[in-house]
Motif scaffolding. Structure first.
Motif, PDB file in Angstrom:
ATOM      1  N   GLY A  11       0.853  -1.185   0.000  1.00  0.00           N
ATOM      2  CA  GLY A  11       0.000   0.000   0.000  1.00  0.00           C
ATOM      3  C   GLY A  11       0.887   1.232   0.000  1.00  0.00           C
ATOM      4  O   GLY A  11       2.024   1.217  -0.483  1.00  0.00           O
ATOM      5  N   ASN A  12       0.373   2.297   0.604  1.00  0.00           N
ATOM      6  CA  ASN A  12       1.146   3.545   0.667  1.00  0.00           C
ATOM      7  C   ASN A  12       2.497   3.331   1.336  1.00  0.00           C
ATOM      8  O   ASN A  12       3.510   3.879   0.919  1.00  0.00           O
ATOM      9  CB  ASN A  12       0.364   4.586   1.477  1.00  0.00           C
ATOM     10  N   VAL A  13       2.495   2.506   2.399  1.00  0.00           N
ATOM     11  CA  VAL A  13       3.706   2.324   3.200  1.00  0.00           C
ATOM     12  C   VAL A  13       4.703   1.379   2.517  1.00  0.00           C
ATOM     13  O   VAL A  13       5.870   1.728   2.311  1.00  0.00           O
ATOM     14  CB  VAL A  13       3.336   1.799   4.608  1.00  0.00           C
ATOM     15  N   ILE A  33       5.154  -8.678  -2.524  1.00  0.00           N
ATOM     16  CA  ILE A  33       3.975  -9.546  -2.335  1.00  0.00           C
ATOM     17  C   ILE A  33       2.837  -8.695  -1.781  1.00  0.00           C
ATOM     18  O   ILE A  33       3.031  -7.934  -0.817  1.00  0.00           O
ATOM     19  CB  ILE A  33       4.275 -10.686  -1.330  1.00  0.00           C
ATOM     20  N   ASP A  34       1.662  -8.832  -2.387  1.00  0.00           N
ATOM     21  CA  ASP A  34       0.467  -8.172  -1.852  1.00  0.00           C
ATOM     22  C   ASP A  34      -0.715  -9.101  -2.107  1.00  0.00           C
ATOM     23  O   ASP A  34      -0.714  -9.872  -3.075  1.00  0.00           O
ATOM     24  CB  ASP A  34       0.233  -6.816  -2.554  1.00  0.00           C
ATOM     25  N   LYS A  35      -1.699  -9.017  -1.239  1.00  0.00           N
ATOM     26  CA  LYS A  35      -2.897  -9.836  -1.439  1.00  0.00           C
ATOM     27  C   LYS A  35      -3.534  -9.495  -2.786  1.00  0.00           C
ATOM     28  O   LYS A  35      -4.155 -10.338  -3.432  1.00  0.00           O
ATOM     29  CB  LYS A  35      -3.878  -9.582  -0.285  1.00  0.00           C
ATOM     30  N   LYS A  38      -2.538  -7.675  -8.611  1.00  0.00           N
ATOM     31  CA  LYS A  38      -2.434  -6.638  -9.654  1.00  0.00           C
ATOM     32  C   LYS A  38      -1.647  -5.434  -9.131  1.00  0.00           C
ATOM     33  O   LYS A  38      -0.891  -4.797  -9.855  1.00  0.00           O
ATOM     34  CB  LYS A  38      -3.840  -6.184 -10.084  1.00  0.00           C
ATOM     35  N   LYS A  39      -1.872  -5.141  -7.859  1.00  0.00           N
ATOM     36  CA  LYS A  39      -1.179  -4.002  -7.243  1.00  0.00           C
ATOM     37  C   LYS A  39       0.334  -4.284  -7.172  1.00  0.00           C
ATOM     38  O   LYS A  39       1.150  -3.425  -7.494  1.00  0.00           O
ATOM     39  CB  LYS A  39      -1.738  -3.798  -5.839  1.00  0.00           C
ATOM     40  N   ALA A  40       0.677  -5.512  -6.758  1.00  0.00           N
ATOM     41  CA  ALA A  40       2.097  -5.873  -6.666  1.00  0.00           C
ATOM     42  C   ALA A  40       2.743  -5.804  -8.054  1.00  0.00           C
ATOM     43  O   ALA A  40       3.877  -5.322  -8.199  1.00  0.00           O
ATOM     44  CB  ALA A  40       2.251  -7.272  -6.070  1.00  0.00           C
ATOM     45  N   ASN A 101      -7.497   0.793  16.998  1.00  0.00           N
ATOM     46  CA  ASN A 101      -8.714   0.344  16.319  1.00  0.00           C
ATOM     47  C   ASN A 101      -8.433  -0.433  15.035  1.00  0.00           C
ATOM     48  O   ASN A 101      -9.341  -0.999  14.448  1.00  0.00           O
ATOM     49  CB  ASN A 101      -9.628   1.537  16.046  1.00  0.00           C
ATOM     50  N   GLU A 102      -7.177  -0.474  14.621  1.00  0.00           N
ATOM     51  CA  GLU A 102      -6.828  -1.282  13.441  1.00  0.00           C
ATOM     52  C   GLU A 102      -6.510  -2.726  13.869  1.00  0.00           C
ATOM     53  O   GLU A 102      -6.229  -3.583  13.023  1.00  0.00           O
ATOM     54  CB  GLU A 102      -5.629  -0.649  12.720  1.00  0.00           C
ATOM     55  N   LEU A 103      -6.573  -2.994  15.190  1.00  0.00           N
ATOM     56  CA  LEU A 103      -6.060  -4.281  15.684  1.00  0.00           C
ATOM     57  C   LEU A 103      -6.786  -5.502  15.125  1.00  0.00           C
ATOM     58  O   LEU A 103      -6.139  -6.470  14.720  1.00  0.00           O
ATOM     59  CB  LEU A 103      -6.064  -4.306  17.214  1.00  0.00           C
TER      60      LEU A 103
END
Ligand SMILES: NC(=O)c1ccc[n+]([C@@H]2O[C@H](COP(=O)([O-])OP(=O)(O)OC[C@H]3O[C@@H](n4cnc5c(N)ncnc54)[C@H](O)[C@@H]3O)[C@@H](O)[C@H]2O)c1
Length: 323
Positions: A11-13, A33-35, A38-40, A101-103
Motif C-alpha cells: 500500500g502507501n507504506v 507480495i500483496d494480497k 495486480k497491485k504488486a 482500532n486497526e487491531l
C-alpha cells in the motif's frame, strides 16, 4: 554481496519503503507480495521504470499471493506492511482517533500471513510496520518460527523524527543537533522522554527551564503528526518509507546502531518502543532506560496498554466483523 529484501503489503507504506530502497540502491533484489496481485505487479513495473535512470541496479521480483512464497526463502530482511488504512481514516471522524482500532483487521492479516511466511522457510530478520505496531509485532512473533531478536517493529522511530522536527522548529535550530527519544507505544500512550533529549549537548529540560519553553506544546505537535498528515492526504508514506529503508540498511550493513524500536521487553512480556541496538543479527541489545520517575510511570502505562491489547486478540477475532 547479494542482499535480498521482501516486502509484504504494497500500500502507501510498503510501496514507499520499496521506493526508498530502490532510489538509495540499498538492495540487490526486492521481492514484492500483496494480497492484491495486480497491485504488486503494478508496483513492480513502476519501480522497474526507474532503473534506466539510476546508477544502482535493483532486481524487482514479485510473488503471487496464492503461490507458495519460495522467493522469501533466502531473503535477508522481510518488511511486514500489510493493513487497511481506511480504518485509520475513519478514526478521524471520532473524538479520540487511535491506531489500536486497526487491531482486529491487522490480527486477522497476521493469522493469515504468518503460516505462509513459515512455509516459505524465511530465516532472516522481520521489520514490522503494520499498526498497531507494538501489538502486531508481539502477535506476529508468536506465530512465526523466529526468535524474539529476529523480529522487531519500527516502534517510535518515526515519532522520534517528528519530535526532533518539532524541537528544531520551536528553537529554530538544525534537526541534526537534537538527540533523544520518544518511547513507549507507537500510539496514543507514547511520550517524549525529555530527560533523554539534548540540543547540541544541552539537556532540553535545562533549556525549557531557562527559556520558559512549554514542552507540552512541542510534544502535542509531534505526537499528533500522523493524524495531521492522514487528515490531509489520507495516509502517511514519505516519513515511514525512509524510516523502513533506514532500518533495513542498518540490518544489512550490520550498523550496530540504536533506534527507538519496538523490541521485546521481558519485564512486560511485550514488544514496546525502547532504545534498541540492531545489526545483521537483528536485535543485538536493548539499552537500559534511565528515566525520571514520571517518565518511568508513562513507560509502564504504555507497556500495559500494549500487553492488554495483545490479550484482547482472541476475543476480537471471535467477533464477526460484519455484525
Ligand atoms: N509503524 C508506523 O510508524 C506506521 C506508519 C504509517 C502506517 N503504518 C501502518 O502501515 C500499514 C499499511 O498502511 P498503508 O497506508 O500502506 O495501508 P494501505 O491500505 O494503503 O495498504 C495496505 C496493503 O496491504 C495489502 N494487504 C492487506 N491484507 C494483506 C494480506 N493478508 N497479505 C498481503 N497484503 C495484504 C492491501 O492489499 C494493501 O495493498 C497500516 O497498518 C498503517 O496503519 C504504520
Amino acid at each position: 554481496m547479494v542482499s535480498k529484501v521482501g516486502i509484504i503489503g504494497l500500500g502507501n507504506v510498503g510501496s514507499a519503503v520499496a521506493l526508498a530502497l530502490v532510489l538509495r540502491g540499498s538492495v540487490s533484489e526486492l521481492v514484492l507480495i500483496d494480497k492484491d496481485d495486480k497491485k504488486a505487479r503494478a508496483e513492480q513495473y513502476d519501480l522497474t521504470d526507474q532503473q534506466a535512470l539510476l546508477t544502482s541496479n535493483t532486481k524487482i521480483l514479485r510473488q503471487n499471493y496464492n503461490d507458495s512464497w519460495t522467493l522469501l526463502k533466502d531473503c535477508d530482511v522481510l518488511v511486514f506492511s500489510p493493513g487497511d488504512i481506511s480504518i485509520l481514516q475513519a478514526q478521524l471522524q471520532t473524538d479520540n482517533p487511535d491506531r489500536l482500532n486497526e487491531l482486529r483487521s491487522s490480527a486477522q492479516i497476521v493469522q493469515e500471513v504468518a503460516p505462509k511466511i513459515n512455509a516459505s522457510k524465511f530465516n532472516g530478520i522481520i521489520l514490522s510496520i503494520t499498526n498497531p505496531c507494538d501489538v502486531v509485532v508481539t502477535y506476529l512473533q508468536e506465530l512465526v518460527d523466529l526468535p524474539k531478536n529476529h523480529i522487531f517493529g519500527t516502534g517510535t522511530t518515526l515519532d522520534t523524527t517528528r519530535m526532533k522536527h518539532a524541537v528544531s522548529a520551536y528553537l529554530d535550530c538544525s534537526i541534526h543537533d537534537i538527540d533523544g527519544y520518544v518511547l513507549g507505544e507507537h500510539g496514543e500512550s507514547q511520550f517524549t522522554a525529555w530527560s533523554t533529549v539534548r540540543v547540541g549537548g544541552i539537556p532540553m529540560n535545562d533549556l525549557a527551564a531557562t527559556h520558559r519553553i512549554d514542552l507540552k506544546v512541542i510534544e502535542e505537535n509531534s505526537s499528533k503528526g500522523a493524524w495531521y498528515i492522514i487528515s490531509g492526504k489520507g495516509f502517511t508514506s514519505h516519513g515511514i518509507g525512509l524510516t523502513g529503508a533506514t532500518l533495513v540498511e542498518a540490518i544489512l550493513n550490520n550498523a550496530r546502531q540504536v533506534f527507538p524500536l519496538s523490541s521485546y521487553n521481558t519485564d512486560y512480556q511485550t514488544y514496546i518502543g525502547q532504545p534498541t541496538r540492531i545489526g545483521a543479527g537483528g536485535v543485538l541489545e536493548v539499552l537500559p532506560l534511565t528515566l525520571s520517575d514520571t517518565e518511568q510511570e508513562l513507560f509502564d502505562h504504555s507497556a500495559k496498554i500494549v500487553r492488554e491489547n495483545r490479550l484482547k486478540i482472541p476475543s476480537l477475532l471471535a467477533v464477526d466483523p460484519v455484525l
